[in-house]
Design a protein around this motif. Structure first.
Motif, PDB file in Angstrom:
ATOM      1  N   SER A 206       0.248  -3.156   3.470  1.00  8.74           N
ATOM      2  CA  SER A 206      -0.423  -4.262   4.153  1.00  8.74           C
ATOM      3  C   SER A 206       0.019  -4.356   5.613  1.00  8.74           C
ATOM      4  CB  SER A 206      -0.129  -5.587   3.434  1.00  8.74           C
ATOM      5  OG  SER A 206      -0.635  -5.572   2.116  1.00  8.74           O
ATOM      6  N   TYR A 207       1.292  -4.067   5.867  1.00 12.72           N
ATOM      7  CA  TYR A 207       1.764  -4.064   7.252  1.00 12.72           C
ATOM      8  C   TYR A 207       1.067  -2.977   8.063  1.00 12.72           C
ATOM      9  CZ  TYR A 207       5.524  -7.110   5.598  1.00 12.72           C
ATOM     10  OH  TYR A 207       6.230  -8.145   5.060  1.00 12.72           O
ATOM     11  N   THR A 208       0.859  -1.814   7.445  1.00 13.26           N
ATOM     12  CA  THR A 208       0.130  -0.741   8.118  1.00 13.26           C
ATOM     13  C   THR A 208      -1.295  -1.180   8.433  1.00 13.26           C
ATOM     14  OG1 THR A 208       1.451   0.914   6.932  1.00 13.26           O
ATOM     15  CG2 THR A 208      -0.596   1.668   7.945  1.00 13.26           C
ATOM     16  N   LYS A 209      -1.916  -1.903   7.506  1.00 13.63           N
ATOM     17  CA  LYS A 209      -3.269  -2.418   7.739  1.00 13.63           C
ATOM     18  C   LYS A 209      -3.279  -3.406   8.903  1.00 13.63           C
ATOM     19  CE  LYS A 209      -4.532  -6.029   5.959  1.00 13.63           C
ATOM     20  NZ  LYS A 209      -4.789  -7.209   5.120  1.00 13.63           N
ATOM     21  N   ASP A 210      -2.297  -4.299   8.949  1.00  8.56           N
ATOM     22  CA  ASP A 210      -2.226  -5.270  10.044  1.00  8.56           C
ATOM     23  C   ASP A 210      -2.040  -4.571  11.392  1.00  8.56           C
ATOM     24  OD1 ASP A 210      -2.487  -7.259   8.169  1.00  8.56           O
ATOM     25  OD2 ASP A 210      -0.332  -7.647   8.018  1.00  8.56           O
ATOM     26  N   SER A 211      -1.233  -3.511  11.400  1.00 12.00           N
ATOM     27  CA  SER A 211      -1.036  -2.751  12.630  1.00 12.00           C
ATOM     28  C   SER A 211      -2.339  -2.094  13.081  1.00 12.00           C
ATOM     29  CB  SER A 211       0.047  -1.694  12.418  1.00 12.00           C
ATOM     30  OG  SER A 211       0.213  -0.899  13.577  1.00 12.00           O
TER      31      SER A 211
END
Length: 446
Positions: free
Chosen positions: A44-49
């Motif tokens: 999810s952090y990768t998606k936010d980035s």
């Protein structure tokens, strides 16, 4: 407090404690695992980035504005800005400027970069969903492993109860002199063997529960109770599954395939963006600047005030810049070639994902057919072994067979029960997996 009142209160407290203990359904296990899984959070952090990268690519269309100021003290021989003569003195100066640049044409590089980053953002959204689905399948597998070992414990306890009854019967007959002491030893051996099997199955059940707790990241608990489910030996409705139609449905929504499809589109747009670097670029520029000099004096030799100098020394400009790439060590064309390879590789990866999906569905369909046949046969085997054991039990009670023959019949019945349980649960998991690829909502995942 009387003893009767004490016992009543104790039973009440135990029942309340049992009721308060949470009973987990499969959906609750999956939901908790998704909420607390660290790998899902990392994805999810990768998606936010990627989302922020996409937003910044849109903001890159805005003009760039920059300001500049400095404060300088000059020593020794310097040019006097007031007279343009070289003087040997010390003075300070201030410069102020504000400039802006707006790209008009860059070979559509920025527009293609926006589209590419948007496709990457969509791909990372699918990656998050894929990670959730993979976790859900692992939880489902661990969930039904517990169900299987619970069934094994129940079957082995049933076998132990039968062995206990036989042991009690033999002991009575030995006491009456109707059977020899050796028969009691055989009955005891069978009973101890069943007790050992119960212990083994309980340990396997504990390990299965630990696996589920770890998948859920439920660290504050060391045990888990699952909701009783339908009997795995329920009637199976055999429906022929069309592989082609199953693949068509799955191909349209499976996250890992959609993610790679978005990456193919992103690689294509990135190639178009890099190609834009081969074309001339046009930009509009504008700016304003002013300065203050300590040596700037009027005709009477008085220092001109700061505000007056800032106003009088102001200069403005507006214009256009045209940049034509001629040669840069052939680096731009090399980047185009490298991106072409990346685009072809992305397309090949998509074909790999499609191939793996088709092969997975082939295996699921084949396994479903095999397990359906095995399940029906195992049911018949259980019925036959149950009847054979019932007959052996009656013959043993009449002294027509020895304990070894009875033990063998009982073991065959127990093995048939375990096989039927295992095949039934495997069939349930396999059919749930097929239902997922058919687009049915077997998991409550957003």
């Amino acid at each position: 407090m009387t003893f009767k009142t004490y016992i009543t209160a104790l039973v009440f407290l135990i029942s309340v404690a049992g009721i308060s203990q949470k009973v987990w359904t499969l959906d609750e296990c999956v939901a908790y695992a998704i909420e607390h899984n660290l790998q899902v959070k990392n994805t999810s952090y990768t998606k936010d980035s990627s989302k922020e990268t996409y937003r910044q690519s849109v903001r890159d269309l805005l003009p760039t504005i920059s300001g500049y100021t400095d404060y300088r003290i000059q020593f020794g021989r310097s040019e006097d800005p007031n007279t343009n003569d070289f003087v040997n003195t010390e003075f300070f100066r201030n410069n102020y400027s504000l400039g802006s640049n707006l790209d008009i044409f860059q070979g559509f590089q920025k527009l293609n970069s926006i589209k590419a980053s948007k496709f990457i953002y969509k791909a990372t959204q699918e990656d998050v969903l894929q990670e959730k689905f993979l976790l859900a399948f692992r939880v489902m597998s661990a969930y039904y492993d517990i169900k299987f070992y619970e069934g094994l414990v129940a079957n082995s306890l049933e076998q132990q109860e039968i062995s206990q009854s036989n042991y009690d019967l033999v002991q009575k007959q030995v006491d009456l002199g109707m059977m020899a002491g050796a028969d009691l030893y055989e009955a005891e051996s069978n009973l101890l063997g069943d007790k050992f099997l119960v212990t083994q199955n309980k340990n396997l059940l504990a390990n299965a529960k630990l696996t589920l707790l770890q998948e859920m990241n439920l660290t504050e608990e060391n045990d888990i109770n699952l909701q009783p489910s339908l009997d795995a030996t329920e009637e199976i409705i055999d429906k022929e599954i069309e592989l082609d139609s199953l693949y068509t449905v799955a191909r349209g929504f499976v996250p890992i395939v959609k993610s790679q499809e978005y990456r193919v589109n992103a690689a294509k747009k990135q190639l178009q963006s890099i190609r834009g670097g081969l074309y001339p670029s046009l930009s509009l520029i504008a700016g304003i600047g002013t300065s203050y000099f300590e040596t700037n004096v009027d005709a009477d030799g008085n220092l001109i005030p700061f505000r007056t100098q800032i106003k009088d020394n102001t200069s403005k400009f507006v214009g256009a810049e045209l940049s034509i790439p001629i040669s840069n060590g052939w680096s731009n064309r090399s980047r185009v070639k490298q991106q072409k390879i990346a685009y072809l590789q992305a397309k090949n990866n998509l074909e790999i994902q499609e191939q793996e999906l088709f092969q997975l569905l082939q295996q699921l369909v084949q396994t479903n057919r095999a397990l359906t046949d095995e399940f029906q046969q195992s049911k018949k085997k259980v019925q036959a072994q149950e009847l054979a054991f019932a007959i052996a039990q009656k013959r043993y009670e009449k002294g027509l067979i020895n304990a070894l023959d009875l033990f063998q019949a009982k073991n065959l019945f127990g093995v048939a029960q375990n096989e039927n349980l295992q095949v039934g649960l495997r069939l349930k998991v396999n059919k749930s997996t097929i239902d997922f690829y058919n687009g049915l909502p077997i998991f409550n995942i957003n």
